[in-house]
Design a protein around this motif. Structure first.
Motif: not given
Length: 199
Positions: A59-75
């Motif tokens: 599970v990858g939690v990505y962020w930059r200014s004013r943005k957060v994403e959750v990505r799930v790999y190999d599931a």
């Protein structure tokens, strides 16, 4: 901060709170690893990332200014849009902390606030790029205090629904500020219940 630094046990506790104002102060551009569970924090395509590895993928939690994403790999299988993701309670607690941390770095002035409308609710979102909904229904109520929980409690399995808006993406959720405020309200409410912070 050096380009590579190892962290003890739970790791990244130094990111909690408002001590770090700029992302540059929080992480170095090169990969930074913490020792337990194979997590990695790195700069990836101008977004910062914390990845938690679990038995079936990551599970990858990505962020930059004013943005957060959750990505799930190999599931997901090739054409699956929704699945039930199974994690143990320790992994769930770590991912919940990582999302909260990313939100506090993406919006330095953010405050927890319960949603006043369905559009601000953090349980699902509409992805404009793929014109479909996604969700990452992380059951925050199942979080535990990892410092006092028994091994049996930490290893209990939790299953919850995740959906991606398209088979072309690993993204399951993208937070705007209002959604993150709602998430943080639920997150800090749970920490208060666990006596991890004062109300």
């Amino acid at each position: 901060m050096s380009n590579e630094q190892r962290f003890d046990g739970d790791g990244f506790d130094w990111l909690i709170g408002r001590r770090i104002v700029k992302v540059e102060d929080a992480v170095a551009p090169a990969d930074t690893y913490r020792e337990i569970g194979g997590e990695v924090m790195s700069n990836h395509l101008s977004m910062y990332r914390i990845t938690s590895i679990y038995s079936g993928g990551s599970v990858g939690v990505y962020w930059r200014s004013r943005k957060v994403e959750v990505r799930v790999y190999d599931a997901f299988e090739d054409h699956d849009y929704s699945i039930y993701l199974t994690l143990n309670v320790k992994q769930l607690t770590r991912i919940a902390k990582d999302i909260a941390r990313a939100g506090e770095l993406a919006w330095v002035d953010i405050k927890p606030k319960e949603a006043q409308s369905d559009a601000a609710d953090w349980y699902s979102y509409y992805d404009k790029e793929f014109t479909n909904e996604g969700c990452f229904n992380l059951p925050i109520r199942r979080m535990v205090d990892v410092t006092t929980a028994t091994t049996a409690e930490l290893n209990k399995h939790v299953e919850f629904l995740i959906e991606r808006p398209s088979a072309e993406t690993f993204r399951c959720f993208q937070f705007n500020k209002a959604m993150m405020q709602d998430y943080l309200a639920d997150y800090y409410k749970r920490l208060t219940e666990l006596n991890r912070i004062e109300s």
